[in-house]
Design an enzyme around this catalytic site. Structure first.
Site, short mmCIF file in Angstrom:
data_model
loop_
_atom_site.label_atom_id
_atom_site.label_comp_id
_atom_site.label_asym_id
_atom_site.label_seq_id
_atom_site.Cartn_x
_atom_site.Cartn_y
_atom_site.Cartn_z
N ASP A 277 0.86 -1.19 0.00
CA ASP A 277 0.00 0.00 0.00
C ASP A 277 0.90 1.25 0.00
O ASP A 277 2.13 1.16 0.15
CB ASP A 277 -0.98 -0.01 1.17
C1 BGC Z 1 -5.09 3.21 0.07
C2 BGC Z 1 -5.31 2.14 -0.97
C3 BGC Z 1 -5.21 2.75 -2.36
C4 BGC Z 1 -3.88 3.45 -2.51
C5 BGC Z 1 -3.66 4.04 -3.88
C6 BGC Z 1 -3.87 4.06 -0.20
O1 BGC Z 1 -3.83 5.16 0.63
O2 BGC Z 1 -5.00 2.59 1.34
O3 BGC Z 1 -6.55 1.53 -0.78
O4 BGC Z 1 -5.38 1.75 -3.32
O5 BGC Z 1 -3.80 4.47 -1.54
O6 BGC Z 1 -4.44 5.13 -4.12
#
Ligand code: BGC
Length: 762
Positions: free
Chosen positions: A287
């Protein structure tokens, strides 16, 4: 034809148009192709493939700005994400395939979690449809639209089980139940990936957040998770595993610790469970920035964290610059081997191969599709239909709903005349000029028949600071007028009307990432507005907008009709009008318990019995029993609950035998009749309880359901064929077993109102 420099790409394309096709995934051809390509890659180019920088287009995490074009040409990025617009994406892809040394195409990701420009209800709302075919269709529509805009990879489905509505990200998942969550996970993967990701409208899915993110302590985002393996395997893992079994191409690890080790570098999780037990053969992306956060958790600094993340099984680093900034040195120091890096590179190149990007790097870049395929009338029709199915009618005293299309309807509330708030969280591609507010939907539905009178009535919160915190992405809609003035205007409007529809609840950004709340009741100023509207003595219908189950105890006692509408998406206004004015009968059922108060949390239907359960007929507190002094054990509205405008009667419930032999089956069936006066859909639910086992089992677990349509007077018999497979669970040795003994099977309209029969597993 494996080299992929500028000239080679043209050769590849020429070969494709001449009818040459690359072999299917998993084939020897793929392995040979990737081996030859990797033989030509430098260490830097290999590490580049493991790097996923954000684009500068739409920022979704703690912003790390990147000069993406330069990185692509230098071969320093395996992909990027959240770039909107086919032409922009094509240019990035062109830089990769025509300007970088090896011409390796990019993965282009995006958080398309409930639609692209045609926005569906938030996933929690979608789950309340219990309509698996509909959910698959919504993911298909999303895939058609995103692929037309050049996106080949979606960061969805989000399948984190959550029993704590304080967590704002509950909006992104399918609620509290592992069985329903698993079926939805599969449906979404099928919808996105299609048959085999080969077509230009099939994209790669990414199941997230692996794992247990929905169990963050106190529902505070990014917080610690500490859980027994017994609970993980039985209650939290199933939807991730279902997505893997459905062939999901990628997995995103979660931000949280799991028993002291961040998921991102948790070898047990990513290697033992995911790769070896579940046989996942795609790639793992971290993530946003989570390798960098390992040090903040109080563990290793970036270089070491990058080594450990790679060795644990993280293949691609989203936005930490950990792999790109430190892995080469770690390789030189012998802390990682070339094989460790190669393993991850191969997985990412395989994903690109499976998507057909080596076959045709511009597969998703036909610019004309963007104008033809996005936000089409047909897609919007699907979104409207599914939005109407996602609404949960919680109360309808005196059949206030549906409203007649006549007279004067006062539409009042901070959510009544806002388009952008209808999308809900994570609608990064939504076009805020393309959304149907409730007001617009009502005006169209009532044109020439009835009059819509409107007043805002209140802001979301009295406190502007709190309201700003609920508008983190800047979609504030605060009215500068004092509360008294807004209220007076609303009462003036209400005085002229026959009926009041109050559009209240959360703003779109009150739930979602970084939007944890401890008080889940209707915000102060909105409650004062609602009280004043009720005091007029006119019938009041409350539309509750929310990205989570909220506390509706006061409302359930005072408001005659309440419908939870979640965040319905781009077709919100029309879908709400369809149900409020009776063109569509409500059919949604809750997929997460609505608590009586915040102190009950976590409250969920599939809990254990305890050694001292409260007796079922006790109406008040019982000393030395497992119950609260000051609140019931049960939630206000249970899992599976939702009313209709018609009545369904559950008749004959039977089992065809009372002994289930190994290898055999028992069929439970129940007859459901529409005894009301409208056509409607009912979600018939079956639960099972294992009465005696080697480990404690929940008091009930959803094991089967069917959504049926019944005309007035019509009956249908719904069956559930039970095999030993349906009775399995992970025992204390984490073996997946069905243990002989007595089982109860229950059927009914929700998890509370159930009929029960028994059978024995031999
Ligand atoms: C989130 C994810 C997301 C990623 C990309 C993160 O802050 O937890 O769910 O896919 O950002 O945008």
């Amino acid at each position: 034809m494996i080299a992929l420099g500028r000239k080679t790409v043209l050769a590849v394309c020429a070969a494709v148009s001449a009818g040459a096709v690359f072999a299917a995934s998993g084939s020897e051809e793929m392995d040979a192709f990737i081996t030859k390509l990797m033989d030509r890659m430098t260490v830097d180019e290999k590490i580049g493939q493991l790097n996923l920088p954000a684009s500068d287009d739409i920022v979704t995490g703690q912003s790390i700005k990147s000069n993406i074009g330069k990185a692509v040409v230098a071969g320093e990025a395996g992909g990027t994400f959240n770039v909107k617009g086919a032409a922009k994406v094509r240019e990035l892809q062109r830089l990769a395939v025509e300007e970088s040394r090896l011409g390796i195409p990019l993965l282009i990701g995006m958080d398309v979690i409930h639609g692209y420009e045609t926005v569906f209800p938030i996933p929690l709302g979608m789950s309340c449809t219990w309509n698996l075919a509909g959910i698959e269709e919504s993911s298909r529509v999303a895939a058609e639209e995103m692929s037309a805009a050049g996106v080949n990879w979606t960061f969805s489905p989000m399948v984190d089980i959550c029993r704590d509505p304080r967590w704002g990200r509950m909006a992104e998942g399918s609620g509290e139940d592992p069985y329903l969550g698993s079926r939805i996970a599969e449906a979404m993967v099928r919808g996105y990936q299609g048959k085999d990701m080969c077509r230009h409208d099939e994209v790669m899915a990414c199941v997230k957040h692996f794992a247990l993110y929905g169990a963050s302590e106190a529902g505070r985002d990014y917080n610690t998770v500490d859980m027994s393996k017994f609970r993980m395997y039985n209650e939290y893992f199933p939807p991730y595993k279902a997505a893997v079994d459905a062939g999901v191409g990628s997995v995103m690890s979660s931000f949280n610790l799991i028993n002291g080790i961040p998921a991102t570098e948790n070898k047990w999780l990513l290697d033992d469970v995911l790769r070896h037990q579940w046989r996942f053969d795609g790639f793992v992306v971290t993530d946003y920035g989570s390798i960098g956060e390992i040090a903040v958790h109080g563990l290793e600094s970036l270089p070491e964290a990058s080594v450990n993340a790679l060795l644990a099984g993280s293949d691609m680093d989203m936005c930490s610059n950990g792999f790109s900034g430190t892995l080469k040195k770690s390789l030189e120091e012998g802390k990682v081997s070339m094989e460790d890096i190669d393993r991850a590179v191969r997985r990412i190149l395989e994903a690109k191969y499976k998507l057909g990007l080596f076959n045709d790097p511009y597969k998703y870049n036909d610019l004309s599709r963007e104008t033809e395929m996005i936000y089409t009338a047909a897609h919007r029709e699907v979104a409207r239909r599914l939005a109407a199915q996602s609404f949960v009618l919680l109360k309808n005293e005196g059949s206030v709903l549906p409203l007649a299309k006549k007279g004067k309807v006062a539409l009042i509330g901070p959510l009544a005349d806002t388009g952008s708030n209808m999308f809900g969280t994570w609608s990064v591609a939504a076009d805020h000029s393309k959304c149907r507010s409730v007001r617009a939907g009502f005006e169209d539905a009532l044109r020439g028949k009835a009059e819509v009178l409107y007043a805002k009535g209140s802001n979301l919160y009295a406190d502007p600071v709190l309201e700003a915190a609920c508008s983190v992405f800047g979609h504030s809609m605060r009215d500068p007028r004092p509360e008294e003035e807004l209220l007076a205007e609303a009462l003036e409007v209400a005085a002229k009307a026959d009926v009041i529809v109050a559009a209240l609840g959360e703003g779109a950004e009150s739930s979602g990432e970084s939007s944890s709340r401890t008080v889940l009741t209707l915000p102060d100023t909105q409650r004062r507005l609602l009280e004043a509207l009720l005091a007029t003595g006119k019938p009041v219908v409350m539309l509750n907008f929310s990205g989570r189950p909220t506390v509706m105890t006061w409302e359930s006692e005072h408001v005659p009709a309440i419908m939870n509408v979640w965040f319905p998406g781009s077709e919100a206004g029309d879908a709400i009008a369809d149900v409020v004015f009776g063109d569509v009968c409500p059919s949604g059922k809750l997929t997460a318990s609505m608590p009586y108060n915040e102190g009950q949390i976590p409250v969920y239907y599939n809990h254990f019995n305890t050694g001292r359960p409260k007796s079922p007929d006790a109406t008040s507190f019982q000393q030395y029993r497992s119950n609260f002094i000051d609140a019931p054990n049960e939630p206000l509205y249970p899992f599976g609950f939702g009313l209709s405008y018609t009545d369904f009667t559950y008749g004959d419930f039977k089992l065809d035998k009372d002994v289930l032999k190994p290898g055999g089956c028992v069929t439970a069936s129940v007859t459901v009749s529409n005894t009301g006066s409208r056509k409607g859909d009912e979600i018939v639910q079956f639960y099972i309880r294992d009465m005696k086992a080697s480990v404690a089992r929940p008091v009930k677990e959803l094991k089967h359901f069917e959504r049926i349509s019944l005309a007035p007077g019509e009956s249908k018999t719904v069956s559930f064929t039970i095999t030993p497979e349906n009775l399995k669970f992970y025992n204390s040795a984490l073996e997946y077993v069905a243990e002989p003994g007595e089982f109860r099977v229950m059927a009914g309209p929700d998890s509370r109102r159930l009929r029960t029969l028994s059978f024995t597993l031999e």
